[in-house]
Design a protein around this motif. Structure first.
Motif, mmCIF file in Angstrom:
data_model
loop_
_atom_site.group_PDB
_atom_site.id
_atom_site.type_symbol
_atom_site.label_atom_id
_atom_site.label_comp_id
_atom_site.label_asym_id
_atom_site.label_seq_id
_atom_site.Cartn_x
_atom_site.Cartn_y
_atom_site.Cartn_z
ATOM 1 N N ALA A 392 0.837 -1.208 0.000
ATOM 2 C CA ALA A 392 0.000 0.000 0.000
ATOM 3 C C ALA A 392 0.870 1.255 0.000
ATOM 4 C CB ALA A 392 -0.926 -0.011 1.210
ATOM 5 N N ARG A 393 1.947 1.225 0.769
ATOM 6 C CA ARG A 393 2.855 2.376 0.815
ATOM 7 C C ARG A 393 3.502 2.616 -0.544
ATOM 8 N NH1 ARG A 393 8.095 3.502 1.228
ATOM 9 N NH2 ARG A 393 8.693 1.297 1.216
ATOM 10 N N LEU A 394 3.944 1.539 -1.189
ATOM 11 C CA LEU A 394 4.588 1.666 -2.500
ATOM 12 C C LEU A 394 3.592 2.117 -3.569
ATOM 13 C CD1 LEU A 394 6.816 -1.535 -2.364
ATOM 14 C CD2 LEU A 394 7.573 0.836 -2.118
ATOM 15 N N LEU A 395 2.364 1.638 -3.492
ATOM 16 C CA LEU A 395 1.336 2.078 -4.435
ATOM 17 C C LEU A 395 1.097 3.578 -4.313
ATOM 18 C CD1 LEU A 395 -1.192 -0.874 -4.124
ATOM 19 C CD2 LEU A 395 -0.314 0.000 -6.300
ATOM 20 N N GLY A 396 1.187 4.100 -3.088
ATOM 21 C CA GLY A 396 0.969 5.521 -2.865
ATOM 22 C C GLY A 396 1.992 6.411 -3.558
ATOM 23 N N LYS A 397 3.107 5.846 -4.005
ATOM 24 C CA LYS A 397 4.097 6.630 -4.742
ATOM 25 C C LYS A 397 3.798 6.672 -6.239
ATOM 26 C CE LYS A 397 7.889 5.968 -1.482
ATOM 27 N NZ LYS A 397 9.334 5.663 -1.350
ATOM 28 N N VAL A 398 2.872 5.802 -6.678
ATOM 29 C CA VAL A 398 2.524 5.723 -8.097
ATOM 30 C C VAL A 398 1.148 6.327 -8.371
ATOM 31 C CG1 VAL A 398 2.161 4.107 -10.017
ATOM 32 C CG2 VAL A 398 3.992 3.690 -8.381
ATOM 33 N N VAL A 399 0.247 6.212 -7.394
ATOM 34 C CA VAL A 399 -1.098 6.777 -7.538
ATOM 35 C C VAL A 399 -1.429 7.625 -6.319
ATOM 36 C CG1 VAL A 399 -1.968 4.881 -8.969
ATOM 37 C CG2 VAL A 399 -2.204 4.746 -6.480
ATOM 38 N N GLU A 400 -2.319 8.573 -6.517
ATOM 39 C CA GLU A 400 -2.860 9.337 -5.404
ATOM 40 C C GLU A 400 -4.117 8.612 -4.925
ATOM 41 O OE1 GLU A 400 -4.796 13.743 -4.448
ATOM 42 O OE2 GLU A 400 -3.878 13.318 -6.408
ATOM 43 N N VAL A 401 -4.112 8.156 -3.687
ATOM 44 C CA VAL A 401 -5.208 7.354 -3.152
ATOM 45 C C VAL A 401 -6.288 8.265 -2.583
ATOM 46 C CG1 VAL A 401 -5.865 5.555 -1.521
ATOM 47 C CG2 VAL A 401 -3.611 5.469 -2.638
ATOM 48 N N LEU A 402 -7.471 8.210 -3.198
ATOM 49 C CA LEU A 402 -8.596 9.005 -2.718
ATOM 50 C C LEU A 402 -9.440 8.223 -1.725
ATOM 51 C CD1 LEU A 402 -9.659 10.571 -6.158
ATOM 52 C CD2 LEU A 402 -8.027 11.451 -4.461
ATOM 53 N N ASP A 403 -9.585 6.914 -1.951
ATOM 54 C CA ASP A 403 -10.350 6.059 -1.032
ATOM 55 C C ASP A 403 -9.750 4.657 -1.096
ATOM 56 O OD1 ASP A 403 -12.120 4.457 0.362
ATOM 57 O OD2 ASP A 403 -13.900 5.476 -0.381
ATOM 58 N N PRO A 404 -9.023 4.239 -0.056
ATOM 59 C CA PRO A 404 -8.367 2.929 -0.103
ATOM 60 C C PRO A 404 -9.340 1.758 -0.056
ATOM 61 C CG PRO A 404 -8.090 3.929 2.063
ATOM 62 C CD PRO A 404 -8.709 4.973 1.188
ATOM 63 N N VAL A 405 -10.512 1.967 0.501
ATOM 64 C CA VAL A 405 -11.492 0.874 0.608
ATOM 65 C C VAL A 405 -12.079 0.542 -0.752
ATOM 66 C CG1 VAL A 405 -13.667 0.135 1.650
ATOM 67 C CG2 VAL A 405 -12.003 1.441 3.009
ATOM 68 N N THR A 406 -12.486 1.567 -1.488
ATOM 69 C CA THR A 406 -13.084 1.335 -2.807
ATOM 70 C C THR A 406 -12.046 1.281 -3.915
ATOM 71 O OG1 THR A 406 -13.400 3.712 -3.196
ATOM 72 C CG2 THR A 406 -15.185 2.507 -2.081
ATOM 73 N N GLY A 407 -10.811 1.668 -3.602
ATOM 74 C CA GLY A 407 -9.775 1.672 -4.630
ATOM 75 C C GLY A 407 -9.905 2.842 -5.588
ATOM 76 N N THR A 408 -10.411 3.951 -5.111
ATOM 77 C CA THR A 408 -10.524 5.147 -5.947
ATOM 78 C C THR A 408 -9.181 5.882 -5.938
ATOM 79 O OG1 THR A 408 -12.856 5.351 -5.330
ATOM 80 C CG2 THR A 408 -11.810 7.271 -6.342
ATOM 81 N N VAL A 409 -8.578 6.010 -7.120
ATOM 82 C CA VAL A 409 -7.239 6.595 -7.207
ATOM 83 C C VAL A 409 -7.134 7.509 -8.421
ATOM 84 C CG1 VAL A 409 -6.220 4.532 -6.144
ATOM 85 C CG2 VAL A 409 -6.265 4.737 -8.636
ATOM 86 N N ARG A 410 -6.087 8.323 -8.406
ATOM 87 C CA ARG A 410 -5.675 9.102 -9.582
ATOM 88 C C ARG A 410 -4.217 8.793 -9.862
ATOM 89 N NH1 ARG A 410 -8.891 13.881 -7.836
ATOM 90 N NH2 ARG A 410 -7.087 14.520 -6.585
#
Length: 448
Positions: A392-410
């Motif tokens: 999850a931490r590494l993903l946060g460097k590639v996408v901006e996490v808007l909602d981790p539960v639903t997987g809403t990202v930019r």
């Protein structure tokens, strides 16, 4: 220098099966998580035969800081080899060049050879191309001259393989399973997928990235110490299934994801051996799916018999280290039949997580932002659901996490290549769940 007082020990193995054995009427697929634990003293001694190869990329791109760090790393690995281990250092460029010892033989670690090898590493020079298949072929030839024991190699590269893809694939198929190889890439000019293919063929612990050459020596030291802790080689997971059953897959799911399905070799009627490599004191989990013909209400079936074995050679008997049973029982009770075992669900999510990350990064590289957003968003949701905090931490460097539960990202507009490659290499590393206590069926005798 390593402690010379190490003692001999072969681990004790234990198999635990976690599953929901109940199937709905008409149900066919049986899922189980097979947890294998090997326990015993962590130190091994001279009676455990072992061979270690250190393969260093010396192509022209390694010039400067990287080749100097590689020399220090090779020395760090040599220093923790125990006495009596056979070893060699190979420089990889257009071909595989023996740095130590000279010729096509292996040396045996003692005070003299260790000093000679430490000195010989200074001859590593950066010049030439990158032909990993040639390096691995030479390694396989050296290992083939060794009669049994733990066989382990470390391969370091900083670039992309120059060989024709088809030739490289044929090499991997030819040497698959002949030794264990842990791969490392330094910098960002190498391809994760190339090392992942080597890792899959040679049962490594997952490719790793060394972002800073200064970290190389510590990594090599750790990998070599882990190799020196292996006490038993060539262990296979043997899976027996009943007539008319079909094995849908056999996957290692912890500590890394690795598909073993196409590696099964038939050793007995209705039974295949899946290679697992060398073991020390450790835990690994496997997800097995078997399809069986549907049964009547109340019918019970042994859907699989799992044994950890050392296959016998030259007419000797197989050694069974541990065993467990995968069961099936058909029921009209909908609640019982539809309940998903938590550990099966966890690892199903972990495998999907690895695939989602790899798909998402590939889509991002190809410019398909919609697919990249969807797949990486799914990865964020799965990492959150399965408690994989590091991913999850590494993903946060590639996408901006808007909602981790639903997987809403930019998607982030700019991403450091080192962050993308670190996420990619980490994608197959999983978070392990605790197995349940052993059940009464775990070690029951199986069919003859």
């Amino acid at each position: 220098m390593p402690d010379r007082t190490e003692r001999v020990a072969e681990p004790d193995f234990r198999v635990e099966i976690d599953q929901n054995r109940f199937l709905p009427l008409g149900g066919r697929e049986v899922h189980a998580v097979v947890s294998v634990t090997s326990t015993g003293p962590a130190l091994v001694g001279a009676d455990v035969r072992a061979t270690e190869l250190i393969i260093i990329d010396t192509s022209g791109s390694m010039y400067g800081e990287k080749i100097n760090a590689a020399k220090q790393a090779a020395r760090a690995a040599i220093e923790v080899l125990r006495d009596g281990v056979r070893f060699a250092v190979i420089a990889g460029h257009r071909q595989a060049e023996m740095i130590y010892p000279a010729g096509d033989t292996l040396a045996t670690v003692d005070t003299s050879t260790r000093a000679e090898a430490l000195d010989a590493v200074g001859r590593l020079r950066a010049d030439g191309g990158t032909r990993m298949g040639a390096w691995l072929t030479r390694a396989a030839e050296l290992f083939a001259a060794v009669d049994g024991g733990v066989k382990h190699a470390i391969l370091l590269t900083d670039g992309q393989n120059n060989e024709v893809s088809g030739d490289f694939e044929r090499t991997l198929r030819r040497i698959a399973g002949s030794f264990v190889c842990d791969c490392r890439g330094v910098g960002t000019d190498w391809k994760v997928e190339e090392l992942r293919r080597i890792d899959a063929a040679l049962l490594g612990g997952g490719p790793g990235i060394i972002a800073d050459p200064a970290d190389m020596a510590a990594d090599f030291r750790a990998m070599t110490r882990a190799s020196m802790g292996k006490a038993v080689a060539d262990v296979a997971l043997r899976l027996w299934t009943p007539r008319h059953a079909v094995v849908r897959y056999v996957k290692q799911v912890a500590p890394t994801v690795q598909d073993l399905g196409d590696r099964g070799v038939e050793r007995a009627a209705q039974a295949k051996d899946y290679p697992t490599g060398s073991w020390g004191t450790e835990n690994r989990d496997y997800h097995i799916c078997v399809e069986v013909p549907p049964g009547d209400p109340g019918r019970q079936l042994r859907a699989g018999w799992v044994r950890m074995v050392i296959p016998g050679l030259h007419g000797t008997e197989d050694r069974v280290l541990a065993s467990g049973n995968i069961l099936a029982e058909w029921t009209a009770d909908e609640h019982r039949a539809t309940e998903i075992n938590p550990r099966v669900a966890h690892y199903t999510g972990q495998v999907e997580l690895a695939r989602a990350i790899q798909d998402g990064l590939e889509a991002r590289r190809s410019g398909d932002e919609d697919t990249a957003t969807t797949r990486l968003g799914r990865a964020v949701a799965l990492a959150n659901e399965t408690g994989n905090e590091e991913t999850a931490r590494l993903l946060g460097k590639v996408v901006e996490v808007l909602d981790p539960v639903t997987g809403t990202v930019r998607l982030r507009p700019t991403v450091e290549k080192i962050d993308e490659m670190t996420l990619d290499t980490n994608s197959t590393r999983t978070v392990r769940t605790r197995p349940r206590p052993s059940g009464p069926d775990d070690g029951a005798p199986g069919p003859g």
